[in-house]
Design a protein around this motif. Structure first.
Motif, short mmCIF file in Angstrom:
data_model
loop_
_atom_site.label_atom_id
_atom_site.label_comp_id
_atom_site.label_asym_id
_atom_site.label_seq_id
_atom_site.Cartn_x
_atom_site.Cartn_y
_atom_site.Cartn_z
N SER A 1 0.85 -1.20 0.00
CA SER A 1 0.00 0.00 0.00
C SER A 1 0.88 1.25 0.00
O SER A 1 2.03 1.22 0.46
CB SER A 1 -0.89 0.01 1.24
OG SER A 1 -0.09 0.23 2.38
N LEU A 2 0.34 2.33 -0.49
CA LEU A 2 1.09 3.60 -0.49
C LEU A 2 1.46 3.99 0.94
O LEU A 2 2.57 4.45 1.21
CB LEU A 2 0.26 4.68 -1.17
CG LEU A 2 0.95 6.02 -1.37
CD1 LEU A 2 2.21 5.88 -2.21
CD2 LEU A 2 0.01 7.03 -2.01
N LYS A 3 0.52 3.74 1.88
CA LYS A 3 0.78 4.11 3.28
C LYS A 3 2.02 3.37 3.81
O LYS A 3 2.90 3.97 4.43
CB LYS A 3 -0.47 3.74 4.10
CG LYS A 3 -0.43 4.23 5.50
CD LYS A 3 -1.78 4.00 6.18
CE LYS A 3 -1.62 4.31 7.65
NZ LYS A 3 -2.25 3.36 8.52
N SER A 4 2.09 2.07 3.52
CA SER A 4 3.26 1.29 3.99
C SER A 4 4.52 1.75 3.29
O SER A 4 5.59 1.84 3.91
CB SER A 4 3.06 -0.20 3.69
OG SER A 4 1.96 -0.70 4.38
N ALA A 5 4.40 2.04 1.99
CA ALA A 5 5.59 2.48 1.24
C ALA A 5 6.13 3.78 1.82
O ALA A 5 7.35 3.95 1.98
CB ALA A 5 5.24 2.64 -0.24
N ILE A 6 5.23 4.70 2.19
CA ILE A 6 5.68 5.98 2.76
C ILE A 6 6.42 5.74 4.07
O ILE A 6 7.50 6.28 4.31
CB ILE A 6 4.47 6.92 2.96
CG1 ILE A 6 3.90 7.35 1.62
CG2 ILE A 6 4.88 8.14 3.79
CD1 ILE A 6 2.53 8.02 1.69
N LEU B 1 14.63 1.78 12.60
CA LEU B 1 14.71 0.32 12.42
C LEU B 1 13.32 -0.30 12.52
O LEU B 1 12.99 -1.00 13.48
CB LEU B 1 15.66 -0.30 13.45
CG LEU B 1 17.14 -0.03 13.26
CD1 LEU B 1 17.95 -0.59 14.41
CD2 LEU B 1 17.65 -0.60 11.93
N GLN B 2 12.51 -0.01 11.54
CA GLN B 2 11.12 -0.51 11.49
C GLN B 2 10.87 -1.05 10.10
O GLN B 2 11.31 -0.45 9.12
CB GLN B 2 10.16 0.66 11.60
CG GLN B 2 9.73 1.09 12.94
CD GLN B 2 8.61 2.11 12.75
OE1 GLN B 2 7.56 1.80 12.20
NE2 GLN B 2 8.87 3.33 13.18
N ASP B 3 10.14 -2.14 10.03
CA ASP B 3 9.82 -2.73 8.72
C ASP B 3 8.34 -3.10 8.73
O ASP B 3 7.95 -4.05 9.40
CB ASP B 3 10.71 -3.97 8.51
CG ASP B 3 10.34 -4.77 7.28
OD1 ASP B 3 9.47 -4.32 6.49
OD2 ASP B 3 10.93 -5.85 7.10
N VAL B 4 7.53 -2.32 8.01
CA VAL B 4 6.08 -2.58 8.02
C VAL B 4 5.65 -3.43 6.83
O VAL B 4 4.46 -3.70 6.66
CB VAL B 4 5.28 -1.25 8.04
CG1 VAL B 4 5.55 -0.48 9.33
CG2 VAL B 4 5.58 -0.40 6.82
N ILE B 5 6.61 -3.82 5.98
CA ILE B 5 6.24 -4.57 4.76
C ILE B 5 6.65 -6.03 4.82
O ILE B 5 5.83 -6.94 4.64
CB ILE B 5 6.85 -3.88 3.52
CG1 ILE B 5 6.25 -2.48 3.35
CG2 ILE B 5 6.63 -4.72 2.26
CD1 ILE B 5 6.88 -1.63 2.26
N VAL B 6 7.94 -6.28 5.11
CA VAL B 6 8.46 -7.66 5.00
C VAL B 6 8.37 -8.41 6.34
O VAL B 6 7.92 -9.55 6.40
CB VAL B 6 9.92 -7.61 4.48
CG1 VAL B 6 10.52 -9.00 4.46
CG2 VAL B 6 9.94 -7.00 3.08
N GLU B 7 8.80 -7.74 7.41
CA GLU B 7 8.84 -8.41 8.72
C GLU B 7 7.50 -8.99 9.17
O GLU B 7 7.45 -10.13 9.66
CB GLU B 7 9.38 -7.43 9.77
CG GLU B 7 9.52 -8.03 11.16
CD GLU B 7 10.09 -7.01 12.15
OE1 GLU B 7 11.24 -6.57 11.97
OE2 GLU B 7 9.36 -6.65 13.10
N PRO B 8 6.38 -8.25 8.99
CA PRO B 8 5.10 -8.82 9.46
C PRO B 8 4.77 -10.16 8.79
O PRO B 8 4.12 -11.02 9.40
CB PRO B 8 4.07 -7.76 9.06
CG PRO B 8 4.84 -6.50 8.94
CD PRO B 8 6.21 -6.88 8.46
N VAL B 9 5.22 -10.35 7.57
CA VAL B 9 4.93 -11.61 6.86
C VAL B 9 5.95 -12.68 7.22
O VAL B 9 5.60 -13.82 7.52
CB VAL B 9 4.98 -11.38 5.32
CG1 VAL B 9 4.51 -12.61 4.58
CG2 VAL B 9 4.15 -10.17 4.94
#
Ligand SMILES: Nc1ncnc2c1ncn2[C@@H]1O[C@H](COP(=O)(O)OP(=O)(O)OP(=O)(O)O)[C@@H](O)[C@H]1O
Ligand SMILES: N[C@@H](CCO)C(=O)O
Length: 309
Positions: free
Chosen positions: A193-198, A223-231
């Motif tokens: 999502s654009l929100k995650s990309a931002i 040091l946060q990853d909202v795209i890869v780490e959750p999966v």
């Protein structure tokens, strides 16, 4: 030069927010390899210690990369190669990358240094493709350049070396399970999502700014990853507990090293890193899963010659 022994470091890719774009090299942990020139015009792997890997040069990525480089350079010699793996494949610490980067570095020396580090990275990416199906540059460029690296562009390939704040320490906990990079890439979303990309590119900017200014708190917040780490964290037993243990004991931040299962943390001093290691360790000791854990400085050197003749 007829013979060269090299050390090729383990690496942490992604560094939470920079999937496929950021990497760092570790001090002390890595592979050694010996490359002997021969008069036979053949490439042979004569010894492998530390991991169960193929001797066939069309299956071991050391052979695959060496063969391509030798052909491109019209080399008039053969090679006998010894591989001493310092850590296991499928660990998340860039095992295939250490082999691939080390091979390109050694071949470059034996060929009289015709290539730049960026050109060597391109050859090493062919090794990554053989290992996991994708030409990823983060582990191999970190191994070749040392320190922190940013892959500013894949096409054309552009690697940017970033500063290494002097008090940064890495803690790495490796649960003794194997996750193939290819499998860990197959679980990733095809779109974000654009929100995650931002959020993600803001964190990459924050991390890089923090490295340039030695702003440790900014590094930690980034040091946060909202795209890869959750999966991917679902593939790593007790990931959240270990990450929380690291942060609660003073780490700047923590996340998945490369494709996992290794969990890494960054700390501002050796004293904090020791405390972080202790708490990550005691958290995992209760899980019944075998693991190893170590602290490391960030190596500014990358692949290096151990000795040569
Ligand atoms: N010299 C080599 N070193 C490591 N792996 C090799 C080598 N030659 C072939 N392989 C194969 O490559 C695969 C390992 O690649 P993979 O990318 O999954 O692990 P990795 O490099 O340790 O992962 P990561 O990059 O996340 O640390 C295994 O199937 C292994 O057999
Ligand atoms: N950036 C790659 C590194 C693999 O070692 C990934 O996370 O899949």
């Amino acid at each position: 030069m007829d013979k060269i022994k090299i050390f090729s470091p383990a690496t942490v890719a992604n560094i939470s927010c920079g999937f496929d774009a950021l990497g760092l090299a570790l001090e002390g942990k890595g592979d050694e390899m010996v490359f002997n020139k021969t008069t036979t015009n053949t490439i042979r792997i004569t010894k492998i210690e530390g991991a169960n890997l193929p001797y066939n040069i069309d299956e071991n990525l050391v052979g695959i990369v060496a063969k391509i480089m030798m052909q491109d350079a019209n080399a008039n010699f053969g090679l006998d190669i010894e591989i001493y793996k310092g850590f296991k494949p499928g660990s998340g610490l860039g095992s295939s990358a250490a082999s691939a980067a080390g091979t390109t570095f050694a071949l470059n020396e034996l060929l009289g240094k015709p290539y730049t580090k960026t050109q060597l990275t391109k050859y090493a990416m062919l090794g990554e493709e053989a290992a996991c199906g994708s030409q990823i540059a983060d582990n191999v460029s970190a191994a070749l350049f040392g320190g922190f690296v940013l892959i500013r562009s894949y096409n054309p390939l552009e690697i940017v070396s970033l500063p290494v704040p002097k008090d940064l320490f890495v803690t790495a906990l490796h649960p003794q399970i194997e996750i193939k990079t290819e499998d860990a890439r197959n679980v990733l979303p095809k779109e974000v999502s654009l929100k995650s990309a931002i959020t993600q590119w803001s964190n990459v900017g924050g991390l890089i700014s923090g490295l340039y200014t030695s702003d440790y708190d900014l590094i930690g917040r980034s040091l946060q990853d909202v795209i890869v780490e959750p999966v991917r964290k679902k593939l790593i037993p007790h990931f959240d507990a270990v990450k929380n243990a690291a942060i609660n004991s003073g780490a700047l931040g923590a996340g998945i090293s490369g494709a996992g299962p290794t969990i890494f943390a960054l700390s501002k001093s050796e004293v904090t890193a020791k405390n972080v290691l202790k708490n990550m360790q005691s958290t995992y000791e209760n899980t019944g899963i075998d693991f190893s854990i170590f602290n490391s400085k960030i190596s500014t050197q990358g692949v290096r010659i151990v000795n040569s003749e």
